[in-house]
Design a protein around this motif. Structure first.
Motif, PDB file in Angstrom:
ATOM      1  N   PRO A 294      -3.594   8.177   1.578  1.00 21.18           N
ATOM      2  CA  PRO A 294      -3.623   9.048   2.492  1.00 21.18           C
ATOM      3  C   PRO A 294      -2.859   9.902   2.695  1.00 21.18           C
ATOM      4  CG  PRO A 294      -3.104   7.182   3.486  1.00 21.18           C
ATOM      5  CD  PRO A 294      -3.479   7.368   1.922  1.00 21.18           C
ATOM      6  N   LYS A 295      -1.175   9.504   1.701  1.00 18.70           N
ATOM      7  CA  LYS A 295      -0.033  10.659   1.890  1.00 18.70           C
ATOM      8  C   LYS A 295       0.699  10.373   0.473  1.00 18.70           C
ATOM      9  CE  LYS A 295       2.913  10.573   5.840  1.00 18.70           C
ATOM     10  NZ  LYS A 295       2.788  11.790   6.155  1.00 18.70           N
ATOM     11  N   LEU A 296       0.817  11.135   0.068  1.00 15.00           N
ATOM     12  CA  LEU A 296       1.466  10.847  -1.373  1.00 15.00           C
ATOM     13  C   LEU A 296       3.575  10.748  -1.138  1.00 15.00           C
ATOM     14  CD1 LEU A 296       1.244  12.858  -4.019  1.00 15.00           C
ATOM     15  CD2 LEU A 296       1.988  15.170  -3.552  1.00 15.00           C
ATOM     16  N   SER A 297       3.026   9.797  -1.925  1.00 12.58           N
ATOM     17  CA  SER A 297       4.872   9.163  -1.616  1.00 12.58           C
ATOM     18  C   SER A 297       5.162   9.777  -3.029  1.00 12.58           C
ATOM     19  CB  SER A 297       4.325   7.513  -1.436  1.00 12.58           C
ATOM     20  OG  SER A 297       3.896   7.335  -2.798  1.00 12.58           O
ATOM     21  N   ASP A 298       7.013   8.576  -2.998  1.00 16.11           N
ATOM     22  CA  ASP A 298       7.428   8.786  -4.222  1.00 16.11           C
ATOM     23  C   ASP A 298       7.128   7.931  -5.802  1.00 16.11           C
ATOM     24  OD1 ASP A 298       9.081  10.088  -2.850  1.00 16.11           O
ATOM     25  OD2 ASP A 298      10.941   8.245  -3.183  1.00 16.11           O
ATOM     26  N   ILE A 299       6.508   6.947  -4.987  1.00 19.23           N
ATOM     27  CA  ILE A 299       6.079   6.698  -6.216  1.00 19.23           C
ATOM     28  C   ILE A 299       5.107   7.381  -6.811  1.00 19.23           C
ATOM     29  CG2 ILE A 299       4.553   4.457  -6.881  1.00 19.23           C
ATOM     30  CD1 ILE A 299       5.353   3.372  -4.098  1.00 19.23           C
ATOM     31  N   TYR A 300       3.910   8.336  -6.971  1.00 20.46           N
ATOM     32  CA  TYR A 300       3.101   8.907  -7.147  1.00 20.46           C
ATOM     33  C   TYR A 300       3.664  10.386  -8.181  1.00 20.46           C
ATOM     34  CZ  TYR A 300      -0.340   6.824  -4.899  1.00 20.46           C
ATOM     35  OH  TYR A 300      -1.957   5.178  -4.390  1.00 20.46           O
ATOM     36  N   VAL A 301       4.774  10.092  -7.446  1.00 18.41           N
ATOM     37  CA  VAL A 301       5.642  11.805  -8.163  1.00 18.41           C
ATOM     38  C   VAL A 301       5.925  10.928  -9.551  1.00 18.41           C
ATOM     39  CG1 VAL A 301       7.300  12.697  -8.139  1.00 18.41           C
ATOM     40  CG2 VAL A 301       6.058  12.037  -6.217  1.00 18.41           C
TER      41      VAL A 301
END
Ligand SMILES: Nc1ncnc2c1ncn2[C@@H]1O[C@H](COP(=O)(O)OP(=O)(O)OP(=O)(O)O)[C@@H](O)[C@H]1O
Ligand SMILES: [Mg+2]
Length: 431
Positions: A294-301
């Motif tokens: 549900p959320k875009l986090s640093d890990i995805y970046v």
């Protein structure tokens, strides 16, 4: 195209000022825009052209004056503001009075040419002529086969068929010149001398700042009459750009301000490229979506940045010539075998073994060293000369890319025959 372009307001104002002068009907000056990749050169020019053309159509069709129409709903207010400012800057209203304004503004036509695709004189000139010709018209010029003087005279006819200002954007114009020379620019910068009704203004865009130095001096002074440099964005500016674009694309609760700042900081380290920043944000959002997160986090970046970099490297590797691929292949196999750093000698030897196995022409040491220079320029390897005092010098070579992934990529076509064949590590190395 985005609705607004944060941190390009000044550039838009300057461009608008120059182009409005052109609209007045005097002999317009040509403009060169420079700037590194992703600094907004293309998007700014396209938006401004669209605004000018819309304005011009309104003027033509509805008989409105520039000023009565200032609150037009046809384009975003910020663009309107830029144009209004440019007009008041010139003091045209005071100079001529409202009523005559319509008469001094010529209708504007804008033609956008990407010179990476249209990279010869023939293609550029026919493209311009055809953009001024209706789609089904028999009079369109063929994509090849006409003698240049016929292309030239038919282009003149098209340009001069109405009393207008024709703005030609030559995007990535440096590529055209490096591929086909500056003849086409010579023709276009002098074309006004042969026109009696219309006027042509050129807007060249290049990310090579020294590009004008390669041109004939007359072309140089004409094309570079006005120059504008787009500077790279810093982290704060990229953050604003991403914020604005993400508001268009995401639900507010799906994205943190911190994540946007993080993307901006990563892209700022890489030359302040807005395209890179937007790519990182887009790819990380796609990854989060795939995970139903549900959320875009640093890990995805971080994952996204890695993926984008690997895609770029794979793309470069795929397009290398076979012998260069084989040299890279040898360096990566050596790395996989434990040689994080190796020597030219070892690379040449490994390469020769592989080339023989594949029945390829075996290049000599000097040619292999040249190919290593190419790989170094592309950032795929790094070589450094190390001096051992009176024991002489040696060149130490190191791959800059992950060996397993790139070797997998290289294992197709003829190189797949080398699968599982390890290089011999014969030398003692200590560096
Ligand atoms: N100020 C800005 N606000 C919003 N989006 C921007 C801004 N500047 C650039 N962009 C976006 O960044 C991307 C790259 O911009 P653009 O294509 O104009 O760069 P460019 O300078 O032409 O690069 P290149 O030299 O590689 O052609 C585009 O998607 C564009 O919409
Ligand atoms: Mg561009």
């Amino acid at each position: 195209m985005p609705d607004s372009l944060p941190h390009r307001e000044e550039e838009i104002r300057t461009l608008a000022r120059i182009l409005i002068t052109s609209l007045k009907g005097d002999t317009p000056s040509n403009i060169m825009i420079y700037g590194m990749t992703g600094t907004g050169k293309t998007v700014v020019s396209k938006l401004l052209m669209k605004a000018l053309q819309d304005k011009s159509e309104i003027l033509e069709n509805q008989y409105f004056s520039f000023f009565m129409d200032i609150h037009s709903t046809f384009m975003p207010t910020w663009l309107d503001n830029a144009l209004r400012e440019a007009v008041s800057f010139l003091g045209i209203e005071e100079l001529f009075g409202r009523e005559v304004i319509r008469d001094i503004f010529k209708p504007v036509k804008c033609i956008y040419i990407n010179c990476q695709q249209m990279d010869t004189q023939y293609r550029v000139l026919t493209q311009i002529a055809n953009r001024l010709t209706p789609f089904n018209d028999e009079d369109r010029l063929p994509v090849s086969g006409l003698p240049m003087d016929e292309v030239h005279s038919r282009l003149l006819g098209k340009l001069d068929s109405s009393d207008s200002l024709i703005i030609i954007i030559l995007d990535e114009v440096d590529r055209l010149v490096f591929k086909s020379g500056d003849d086409v620019l010579y023709t276009l910068t002098r074309i006004n001398e042969e026109l009696s009704n219309s006027r042509v203004s050129l807007l060249g865009i290049s990310n090579n700042l020294h590009f004008l130095e390669y041109l004939d001096s007359r072309v140089k002074s004409s094309l570079g009459a006005e120059e504008l440099v787009f500077h790279p964005y810093n982290a704060n500016q990229l953050r604003d750009i991403l914020k604005q674009r993400s508001e268009e694309a995401f639900y507010p609760e799906a994205i943190d301000y911190d994540v946007i700042s993080y993307c901006a900081a990563l892209a700022a380290q890489e030359n302040g490229d807005a395209r890179k920043a937007l790519d990182i944000l887009r790819v990380s959002a796609e990854m989060a979506e795939r995970d139903h997160s549900p959320k875009l986090s640093d890990i995805y970046v971080r994952q996204a940045q890695k993926k984008i970099e690997m895609d770029r490297v794979n793309q470069v590797v795929r397009t290398l010539p076979l012998q260069t691929k084989l040299v890279l292949y040898s360096i990566l196999q050596l790395k996989l075998g434990g040689r994080i750093k190796t020597t030219t000698k070892e690379v040449v030897e490994t390469y020769s073994n592989y080339a023989q196995r594949l029945d390829l022409t075996v290049l000599g040491r000097r040619q292999v060293v040249n190919l290593m220079g190419e790989l170094d320029k592309l950032g795929l390897i790094q070589s450094k000369v190390i001096s051992f005092g009176r024991h002489g010098r040696t060149t130490v070579v190191e791959a800059n890319v992950p060996s397993t992934e790139i070797l997998n990529n290289l294992h197709n076509g003829i190189l797949s025959r080398l699968k599982g064949i390890r290089p011999r590590l014969i030398y003692n190395t200590s560096f």
